[in-house]
Design a protein around this motif. Structure first.
Motif, PDB file in Angstrom:
ATOM      1  N   ARG A  56      -4.528   1.329   3.055  1.00  0.00           N
ATOM      2  CA  ARG A  56      -5.349   2.018   4.048  1.00  0.00           C
ATOM      3  C   ARG A  56      -4.462   2.860   4.960  1.00  0.00           C
ATOM      4  O   ARG A  56      -4.893   3.905   5.473  1.00  0.00           O
ATOM      5  CB  ARG A  56      -6.125   0.988   4.883  1.00  0.00           C
ATOM      6  CG  ARG A  56      -6.998   1.562   5.981  1.00  0.00           C
ATOM      7  CD  ARG A  56      -8.197   2.309   5.463  1.00  0.00           C
ATOM      8  NE  ARG A  56      -9.026   1.473   4.619  1.00  0.00           N
ATOM      9  CZ  ARG A  56     -10.048   1.914   3.897  1.00  0.00           C
ATOM     10  NH1 ARG A  56     -10.351   3.202   3.909  1.00  0.00           N
ATOM     11  NH2 ARG A  56     -10.761   1.093   3.129  1.00  0.00           N
TER      12      ARG A  56
ATOM     13  N   ASP B 192      -9.039  -5.388   2.663  1.00  0.00           N
ATOM     14  CA  ASP B 192      -8.367  -4.105   2.814  1.00  0.00           C
ATOM     15  C   ASP B 192      -6.880  -4.336   2.583  1.00  0.00           C
ATOM     16  O   ASP B 192      -6.430  -5.485   2.451  1.00  0.00           O
ATOM     17  CB  ASP B 192      -8.634  -3.497   4.191  1.00  0.00           C
ATOM     18  CG  ASP B 192      -8.830  -1.993   4.121  1.00  0.00           C
ATOM     19  OD1 ASP B 192      -9.481  -1.517   3.176  1.00  0.00           O
ATOM     20  OD2 ASP B 192      -8.343  -1.284   5.014  1.00  0.00           O
TER      21      ASP B 192
ATOM     22  N   LEU C  54      -9.808  -1.900  -1.797  1.00  0.00           N
ATOM     23  CA  LEU C  54     -10.048  -1.438  -0.443  1.00  0.00           C
ATOM     24  C   LEU C  54     -11.479  -1.817  -0.049  1.00  0.00           C
ATOM     25  O   LEU C  54     -12.345  -2.014  -0.906  1.00  0.00           O
ATOM     26  CB  LEU C  54      -9.857   0.086  -0.332  1.00  0.00           C
ATOM     27  CG  LEU C  54      -8.415   0.596  -0.391  1.00  0.00           C
ATOM     28  CD1 LEU C  54      -8.400   2.113  -0.510  1.00  0.00           C
ATOM     29  CD2 LEU C  54      -7.615   0.162   0.830  1.00  0.00           C
TER      30      LEU C  54
ATOM     31  N   LYS D 161     -12.341  -2.062   7.571  1.00  0.00           N
ATOM     32  CA  LYS D 161     -11.083  -1.382   7.278  1.00  0.00           C
ATOM     33  C   LYS D 161      -9.987  -1.963   8.163  1.00  0.00           C
ATOM     34  O   LYS D 161     -10.254  -2.663   9.137  1.00  0.00           O
ATOM     35  CB  LYS D 161     -11.231   0.114   7.501  1.00  0.00           C
ATOM     36  CG  LYS D 161     -12.348   0.763   6.688  1.00  0.00           C
ATOM     37  CD  LYS D 161     -12.411   2.258   6.977  1.00  0.00           C
ATOM     38  CE  LYS D 161     -13.619   2.911   6.321  1.00  0.00           C
ATOM     39  NZ  LYS D 161     -14.858   2.630   7.067  1.00  0.00           N
TER      40      LYS D 161
END
Length: 857
Positions: free
Chosen positions: A109, A105, A320, A355
């Motif tokens: 984000r 990630d 991501l 994440k």
């Protein structure tokens, strides 16, 4: 441009379609940030210099050990929108295709993940439909949660120029604060924090109620209309007013303008994305455009502007945890097979990774055994930043690649890898309107530094994947990326840069800015103009939305909103090196409404302490009606390097949007109380130092540093205390007034003033801008202890125009002496406001203030 003396001057490219040569204050000051001061210049392994061979060997061995012992999901990468697309591509390839996890990630984000999900829900792909020209072609520009004047000043200038040329162009600014962007707006909507979904649900309700739906467009190109409009039915003016804090008349005006204007662009940024309902906010905006068919047309559409230089490039190559490369779907087995075959990789991650928030929580819980952080500073920028710093420190093995040696994150690493920075490495970036631009090296890189793509490939090769990462130049990576985009094209997606897949090294070097899609026939300018979207039925989807705020507020009295200042970027790793940029806002501060300040018991320039369940900060108080009562604003940039307790990240609860995982960085509930300082101080010194006080904040100046100080205990001996700050072996000149509790000291060495200290029981009132300018001169003397300019010496005043170093007093004097009546006249007379333009609102405010004083007199 590099000068003969080694210094660098920066100018914009007049032919670039994004800026036509305009630069913001940060861009124009880049030449002040390319020195080697503070740079990471050698690999470091457990605090000691190491060879590249040893450092890469250590990283590869520890990653390989984690992979074999604990499995691929025990490894995590955390990258950055500061990486170039080529860096991102090989990082994603290594993690998803060869290590076999999607635990990659980035700080994107924190920037635009909610927009990614909102786009995919609406369009079937993460596609930005707008282009920058739309801002000039529109008849109405709506700015939502975007202080464009400070955060995207070049775009702000384009809108400002369009409005001057065509005064009928309307601008509406929607923000909980009155910002510099308000200066351009025809009117502000001072919306309550979190009210955006209600506002745009109300707009959708009015669109249907007033017969403004484009029925033919909806029938041909949209699904979900009935459900979305049914969900919008309860949002009449009364409910929207209650949820947004706006008046009925304000709402009626806004809805009439939006509905009555065919060419409308709705620009949104972090005020929309960084929320627990960020995705719904994005879709609420898109719903209105789909219902009216105002998308894919010149001067009409929803338009996300990103907060990082290459957030878009990262999205294109899958940087991501929820993406594959080239806009392909991680959850689609056929897409995964195509990617694995293209890469020739042993595997491809088959489920989303962690994440950002969950990634660092997994570090703390022990799930992540090896972490690589590239070109970012999560120990400052993440929510619950103290906990994130603890998580990084807890992780068994941490690698940090960066250009700087002592960031809050770098000091926690087991291995530091010295990367190359802007001006030293080459590659591509993609901006908010899909324009791919070349970044070219023009500076000699420090000998032991390497570009990020090479560092990543070195690690991959040392882990055993020699042939698959045998790139020797970034153009090879770019060609592979461009060729891979055929996988998206062949599956009906719109990300397609196959027209660049056969670039020669010379063609790559000379690549002109182009918007994708780029096929063999050349680039395409506008997407969705044919009404074709990328869901299986070819239609866009409207989303049924409702509002709620599940976060309780029982013990906290105020809502904190966060944002940026004009002249700094992220955690100041680069902009903090510029004396010019540090002069505008030199310390962390809080905007507090006068009624709140009175209730809390804090006055202008005093200090306040903010607390939440996750952390605390101390910052300077700015009493202003730019914020509403009950709301406090704090900027996000300060770190443990630049302020004792100025980090806003620890205050922010790690609440995230349930769809995107993007943290709600814009809003938390806080308590505020006065910081009970026994004394305040202001110091100038030639060498960097960190004072032993409860509060300090420092910034670079020409020839040294300035430090703001405060403490709950007064020194027993000011001279001894000052010697610790300025260093020993100095002479001192002292002015002291015990009755007024004022102490001033000049430190002298070899006949030159090397330090100044001003201390008082109240916030120190001295002419800081004059002192900074004078201190930079080698001819200064004891007269500086007066703290103000002599009668025959002009004091330019607090900095307004960073680009040309023009202060408020200089501007006011020019207005009065030359009879200047507008911002352009000020610019013509003294230059202020003629470069990046981000100071123009402040100049306009000075013009208004000067006129008011003249009338009063």
């Amino acid at each position: 441009m590099r000068q003969a003396d080694g210094s660098v001057t920066v100018k914009g490219d007049p032919d670039h379609p994004a800026n036509f040569g305009r630069l913001c204050s940060k861009g124009s000051a880049l030449g002040q940030t390319v020195d080697l001061d503070g740079r990471l210049l050698s690999p470091m392994v457990r605090g000691k210099p190491a060879s590249w061979e040893d450092a890469i060997g250590e990283v590869a061995a520890r990653f390989r050990d984690a992979l074999e012992t604990y499995g691929p999901d025990s490894i995590a990468f955390y990258g950055s929108g500061q990486l170039l697309t080529e860096d991102y591509y090989v990082l994603n390839k290594l993690m998803k295709g060869f290590i076999g996890s999607a635990n990659i990630d980035t700080n994107s984000r924190l920037c635009m993940a909610s927009t990614v999900v909102g786009h995919k829900r609406a369009f079937g792909t993460d596609t930005v439909p707008g282009v920058y020209e739309d801002l000039e072609l529109a008849d109405l520009v709506i700015l939502v949660g975007s202080n464009l004047a400070w955060c995207h000043p070049v775009l702000f200038q384009r809108i400002e120029a369009a409005k001057r040329a065509r005064p009928t162009l309307k601008v509406v600014n929607i923000d909980p604060r009155r910002t510099a962007t308000s200066d351009l707006a025809d009117y502000d909507l001072r919306i309550a924090s979190g009210g955006d979904v209600a506002l745009f649900n109300g707009l959708l309700h009015q669109i249907e109620r007033q017969g403004a739906v484009d029925r033919a467009y909806v029938a041909a190109h949209v699904t979900g209309f009935e459900a979305a409009t049914e969900a919008g039915q309860p949002y009449d003016l009364a409910r929207v007013a209650a949820e947004t804090g706006l008046g009925r008349t304000e709402l009626e005006r806004f809805y009439a303008d939006w509905i009555g204007t065919e060419r409308v662009v709705t620009v949104f940024s972090q005020g929309v994305n960084q929320a627990v309902d960020g995705v719904d906010k994005v879709n609420a905006i898109i719903n209105a455009h789909l219902a009216t068919g105002r998308i894919g047309k010149p001067g009409a559409g929803p338009f996300s502007v990103t907060g990082q230089p290459n957030a878009m490039g990262g999205r294109e190559v899958g940087g991501l945890a929820t993406m594959l490369a080239e806009h392909l779907e991680l959850g689609d087995a056929e897409h995964r097979d195509a990617v694995q075959q293209f890469w020739g990789s042993p595997t491809v991650a088959d489920r989303p990774g962690l994440k950002a928030v969950d990634l660092f929580r997994a570090c703390k819980s022990g799930q992540i055994k090896a972490l690589w952080v590239l070109s970012t500073n999560p120990a400052v920028s993440m929510p619950e930043a103290d906990s994130v710093a603890d998580a990084i420190a807890t992780c068994p093995f941490v690698v940090v690649s960066d250009i700087m040696a002592n960031t809050d994150t770098a000091v926690l690493a087991d291995v530091l890898l010295p990367a190359q920075g802007w001006g030293e490495k080459a590659g591509t970036v993609t901006n908010s309107d899909r324009t791919i631009s070349r970044q070219r090296a023009f500076l000699p890189a420090p000998t032991k530094t390497r570009p990020d793509w090479r560092i990543i490939c070195d690690v991959a090769r040392a882990m055993g994947w020699e042939q698959e990462f045998a790139y020797s130049a970034p153009d090879q990576i770019f060609r592979e990326h461009a060729a891979m985009s055929a996988l998206a094209r062949d599956r009906g997606l719109d990300f397609d840069i196959t027209g660049l897949a056969t670039l020669s090294p010379n063609d790559y070097d000379g690549l002109a800015p182009q918007r994708w899609p780029i096929t063999d026939a050349g680039p395409s300018e506008r997407l969705f103009s044919d009404g074709r979207f990328h869901h299986p039925d070819g239609k866009a989807r409207m989303i049924a939305l409702s509002t709620s705020d599940s976060r309780a507020r029982p013990i906290f009295e105020h809502r904190l909103i966060t944002g940026r200042v004009r002249d700094h970027w992220h955690t100041m790793t680069r902009t903090g090196k510029s004396p010019r940029l540090g002069r505008h806002m030199a310390e962390p501060y809080l905007e507090i409404h006068p009624s709140d300040a009175a209730r809390i018991g804090v006055g202008p320039a005093e200090l306040a302490r903010l607390e939440t369940a996750t952390g605390a900060m101390i910052a300077r108080v700015l009493v202003t009606d730019r914020v509403e009562a009950g709301t406090i604003f704090a900027p996000m940039h300060w770190t443990a390097e630049t302020a004792s307790q100025g980090r806003v990240g620890p205050l922010i609860e790690a609440a995230v949007d349930p769809y995107s995982g993007q943290p709600a960085l814009k809003s938390s509930f806080i308590t505020v109380r006065p910081f009970q300082a026994q004394w305040y101080g202001y110091a100038l010194l030639r060498e960097d130092a960190t004072p032993q006080t409860d509060y300090w904040a420092k910034a670079r100046i020409e020839g040294g540093w300035q430090i703001e100080l405060a403490d709950t205990r007064a020194p027993a001996d000011w001279v001894s205390w000052s010697a610790a700050l300025f260093g020993g072996d100095v002479e001192t000149a002292i002015f002291e007034d015990p009755s007024a509790k004022v102490f001033r000291l000049a430190a002298i060495k070899d006949g030159k003033v090397t330090g100044l200290l001003f201390a008082a029981a109240q916030p120190v009132a001295v002419a800081r801008a004059h002192l900074v300018r004078a201190f930079a001169s080698s001819s200064v003397g004891f007269e500086l202890l007066a703290g103000r300019a002599a009668a025959d010496v002009p004091d330019g005043g607090a900095l307004v125009c960073s680009c040309f170093g023009v202060g408020c007093n200089t501007i006011t004097d020019a207005i009065l002496s030359k009879g200047l009546s507008d911002v352009d006249a000020v610019g013509a007379a003294i230059g202020a406001g003629t470069n990046c333009g981000s100071c123009r609102p402040e100049i306009r405010a000075l013009l208004a203030e000067t006129r008011l004083k003249a009338v009063a007199e």
